[in-house]
Design a protein around this motif. Structure first.
Motif, PDB file in Angstrom:
ATOM      1  N   LYS A   3     -14.612  15.121 -62.300  1.00 32.28           N
ATOM      2  CA  LYS A   3     -13.639  15.319 -62.443  1.00 32.28           C
ATOM      3  C   LYS A   3     -12.646  15.448 -61.517  1.00 32.28           C
ATOM      4  O   LYS A   3     -12.214  15.769 -60.088  1.00 32.28           O
ATOM      5  CB  LYS A   3     -13.468  16.398 -63.450  1.00 32.28           C
ATOM      6  CG  LYS A   3     -14.230  16.746 -64.740  1.00 32.28           C
ATOM      7  CD  LYS A   3     -13.516  17.832 -65.314  1.00 32.28           C
ATOM      8  CE  LYS A   3     -14.257  17.194 -67.078  1.00 32.28           C
ATOM      9  NZ  LYS A   3     -14.339  18.492 -67.679  1.00 32.28           N
ATOM     10  N   LYS A   4     -11.285  14.490 -61.678  1.00 36.52           N
ATOM     11  CA  LYS A   4     -10.189  14.841 -60.899  1.00 36.52           C
ATOM     12  C   LYS A   4      -9.146  16.502 -61.288  1.00 36.52           C
ATOM     13  O   LYS A   4      -9.682  16.756 -62.091  1.00 36.52           O
ATOM     14  CB  LYS A   4      -9.030  13.676 -61.651  1.00 36.52           C
ATOM     15  CG  LYS A   4      -9.733  12.375 -61.444  1.00 36.52           C
ATOM     16  CD  LYS A   4      -9.605  12.051 -60.097  1.00 36.52           C
ATOM     17  CE  LYS A   4      -9.677  10.261 -59.655  1.00 36.52           C
ATOM     18  NZ  LYS A   4     -10.265   9.601 -58.315  1.00 36.52           N
ATOM     19  N   ARG A   5      -8.694  16.080 -60.067  1.00 33.99           N
ATOM     20  CA  ARG A   5      -8.074  17.672 -59.765  1.00 33.99           C
ATOM     21  C   ARG A   5      -6.481  17.312 -59.741  1.00 33.99           C
ATOM     22  O   ARG A   5      -6.135  16.750 -58.884  1.00 33.99           O
ATOM     23  CB  ARG A   5      -8.782  18.448 -58.698  1.00 33.99           C
ATOM     24  CG  ARG A   5     -10.086  18.568 -58.598  1.00 33.99           C
ATOM     25  CD  ARG A   5     -10.659  18.635 -57.469  1.00 33.99           C
ATOM     26  NE  ARG A   5     -10.949  20.049 -57.124  1.00 33.99           N
ATOM     27  CZ  ARG A   5     -10.925  20.977 -57.324  1.00 33.99           C
ATOM     28  NH1 ARG A   5     -12.036  20.957 -58.279  1.00 33.99           N
ATOM     29  NH2 ARG A   5     -11.395  22.303 -57.012  1.00 33.99           N
ATOM     30  N   ILE A   6      -5.881  18.447 -60.828  1.00 31.56           N
ATOM     31  CA  ILE A   6      -5.121  18.447 -60.732  1.00 31.56           C
ATOM     32  C   ILE A   6      -4.070  19.742 -60.419  1.00 31.56           C
ATOM     33  O   ILE A   6      -4.539  21.085 -60.516  1.00 31.56           O
ATOM     34  CB  ILE A   6      -4.172  18.306 -62.445  1.00 31.56           C
ATOM     35  CG1 ILE A   6      -5.187  16.736 -62.866  1.00 31.56           C
ATOM     36  CG2 ILE A   6      -3.241  18.178 -62.969  1.00 31.56           C
ATOM     37  CD1 ILE A   6      -4.929  16.708 -64.661  1.00 31.56           C
ATOM     38  N   VAL A  83      -6.533  18.510 -54.590  1.00 33.56           N
ATOM     39  CA  VAL A  83      -5.982  18.192 -55.522  1.00 33.56           C
ATOM     40  C   VAL A  83      -5.419  16.935 -55.296  1.00 33.56           C
ATOM     41  O   VAL A  83      -5.222  16.350 -54.534  1.00 33.56           O
ATOM     42  CB  VAL A  83      -4.823  19.091 -56.188  1.00 33.56           C
ATOM     43  CG1 VAL A  83      -4.094  18.014 -56.583  1.00 33.56           C
ATOM     44  CG2 VAL A  83      -4.665  20.368 -56.326  1.00 33.56           C
ATOM     45  N   ASP A  84      -6.073  16.225 -56.624  1.00 30.97           N
ATOM     46  CA  ASP A  84      -6.210  14.526 -56.766  1.00 30.97           C
ATOM     47  C   ASP A  84      -4.507  14.357 -57.186  1.00 30.97           C
ATOM     48  O   ASP A  84      -3.743  12.948 -56.661  1.00 30.97           O
ATOM     49  CB  ASP A  84      -6.904  14.049 -57.737  1.00 30.97           C
ATOM     50  CG  ASP A  84      -8.206  14.447 -57.674  1.00 30.97           C
ATOM     51  OD1 ASP A  84      -8.456  13.335 -55.935  1.00 30.97           O
ATOM     52  OD2 ASP A  84      -9.409  15.038 -58.136  1.00 30.97           O
ATOM     53  N   LEU A  85      -3.805  15.294 -57.782  1.00 28.66           N
ATOM     54  CA  LEU A  85      -2.501  14.396 -58.839  1.00 28.66           C
ATOM     55  C   LEU A  85      -1.455  15.344 -58.721  1.00 28.66           C
ATOM     56  O   LEU A  85      -2.042  16.789 -59.440  1.00 28.66           O
ATOM     57  CB  LEU A  85      -2.507  14.068 -60.450  1.00 28.66           C
ATOM     58  CG  LEU A  85      -1.795  13.360 -61.111  1.00 28.66           C
ATOM     59  CD1 LEU A  85      -1.021  11.929 -60.960  1.00 28.66           C
ATOM     60  CD2 LEU A  85      -2.048  13.589 -62.824  1.00 28.66           C
ATOM     61  N   ILE A  86      -0.534  15.989 -59.137  1.00 26.73           N
ATOM     62  CA  ILE A  86       0.713  16.310 -59.208  1.00 26.73           C
ATOM     63  C   ILE A  86       1.807  16.616 -60.321  1.00 26.73           C
ATOM     64  O   ILE A  86       2.296  14.957 -60.358  1.00 26.73           O
ATOM     65  CB  ILE A  86       1.877  16.696 -57.661  1.00 26.73           C
ATOM     66  CG1 ILE A  86       0.861  17.250 -56.694  1.00 26.73           C
ATOM     67  CG2 ILE A  86       2.569  18.298 -58.472  1.00 26.73           C
ATOM     68  CD1 ILE A  86       1.024  17.075 -55.601  1.00 26.73           C
ATOM     69  N   ASN A 185      -4.520   8.513 -69.578  1.00 25.19           N
ATOM     70  CA  ASN A 185      -4.217   6.630 -69.092  1.00 25.19           C
ATOM     71  C   ASN A 185      -4.085   6.876 -67.659  1.00 25.19           C
ATOM     72  O   ASN A 185      -4.874   6.050 -66.876  1.00 25.19           O
ATOM     73  CB  ASN A 185      -2.842   6.287 -69.513  1.00 25.19           C
ATOM     74  CG  ASN A 185      -3.159   6.041 -70.770  1.00 25.19           C
ATOM     75  OD1 ASN A 185      -4.208   5.655 -70.371  1.00 25.19           O
ATOM     76  ND2 ASN A 185      -2.237   6.030 -71.800  1.00 25.19           N
ATOM     77  N   ILE A 186      -3.570   7.814 -66.424  1.00 24.59           N
ATOM     78  CA  ILE A 186      -2.964   7.029 -65.437  1.00 24.59           C
ATOM     79  C   ILE A 186      -4.476   7.653 -64.393  1.00 24.59           C
ATOM     80  O   ILE A 186      -4.613   7.030 -63.256  1.00 24.59           O
ATOM     81  CB  ILE A 186      -1.830   7.831 -64.374  1.00 24.59           C
ATOM     82  CG1 ILE A 186      -1.327   9.163 -64.197  1.00 24.59           C
ATOM     83  CG2 ILE A 186      -0.487   6.754 -65.504  1.00 24.59           C
ATOM     84  CD1 ILE A 186      -0.496   9.405 -63.307  1.00 24.59           C
ATOM     85  N   LEU A 187      -5.158   8.366 -64.689  1.00 28.83           N
ATOM     86  CA  LEU A 187      -6.552   9.563 -64.147  1.00 28.83           C
ATOM     87  C   LEU A 187      -6.764   7.869 -63.598  1.00 28.83           C
ATOM     88  O   LEU A 187      -7.929   8.106 -62.333  1.00 28.83           O
ATOM     89  CB  LEU A 187      -7.031  10.222 -65.032  1.00 28.83           C
ATOM     90  CG  LEU A 187      -6.578  11.689 -65.262  1.00 28.83           C
ATOM     91  CD1 LEU A 187      -7.293  11.989 -65.628  1.00 28.83           C
ATOM     92  CD2 LEU A 187      -6.340  12.453 -63.588  1.00 28.83           C
TER      93      LEU A 187
END
Ligand code: GRF
Length: 190
Positions: A3-6, A83-86, A185-187
């Motif tokens: 899973k991506k990490r936020i 972390v992938d996305l802030i 959507n952007i993940l």
């Protein structure tokens, strides 16, 4: 696939933090909120993070010599937590070169107006003063400018009145729908 990490950055109430954390917990966002960052220790968002079991980083900018210094500290935590996305959610600071350089195209923000109208503080008040009849919410990429990065998604909120107490909950309700949906959507583009 993992899973991506936020990481969510917030300075205050944290209702958008909660909307994102809840959507992750419910599987509506295919990612995990692994960190919550605040520049205002004790802000209400810390209580929400506790409720969701999300680790907090609380710091006081005035304890650092410069923005570059505290962003370097934050970058250490972001990297350590992979972390992938802030997601900025009511984070009341302009992001500087250190974070932008490391996370270009992977920092997004939510703003309570139809950008590029009503950038900056109190966008809802600015729009009310202008007498607009269509309010709205925007999610956008973050760059060096204040609320000026490329727009990702928007929702319009028609409202003909002038009662802030009536309007604000309408705007926030739309934020809590638009932000999680946009994150999901952007993940896939990360
Ligand atoms: C929201 O209106 C968001 O659009 C703006 O700051 C506010 C934060 O609210 N950037 P909350 O802290 O998420 O409740």
């Amino acid at each position: 696939m993992d899973k991506k990490r936020i990481a969510v950055f917030a300075s205050g109430n944290g209702s958008n933090f909660e909307a994102i954390a809840k959507a992750c917990a419910e599987g509506k966002i295919d990612a995990e909120v692994v960190l919550c960052v605040t520049d205002r220790p004790g802000a209400y968002v810390t209580k929400r993070a506790e409720k969701f079991g999300v680790p907090m980083i609380e710091f006081r900018p005035k304890d650092f010599a410069s923005k570059a210094d505290f962003e370097t500290m934050l970058l250490g935590h972001l990297r350590e937590n992979k972390v992938d996305l802030i997601c900025l959610a009511g984070y009341m600071r302009i992001i500087g070169d250190v974070l932008l350089g490391a996370y270009e195209g992977r920092i997004i923000n939510i703003h309570p107006s139809l950008l590029p109208a009503f950038q900056g503080a109190d966008a809802i008040g600015q729009a009310l003063n202008y007498g607009v009849k269509v309010f709205g919410v925007t999610v956008h990429y973050v760059d060096h400018t204040l609320d000026g990065g490329k727009i990702i998604s928007q929702v319009a909120i028609p409202y003909e009145g002038s009662d802030r107490e009536e309007l604000e909950p309408l705007v926030h309700a739309q934020e809590h729908i638009l932000y999680p949906a946009t994150v999901q959507n952007i993940l896939k583009k990360l």
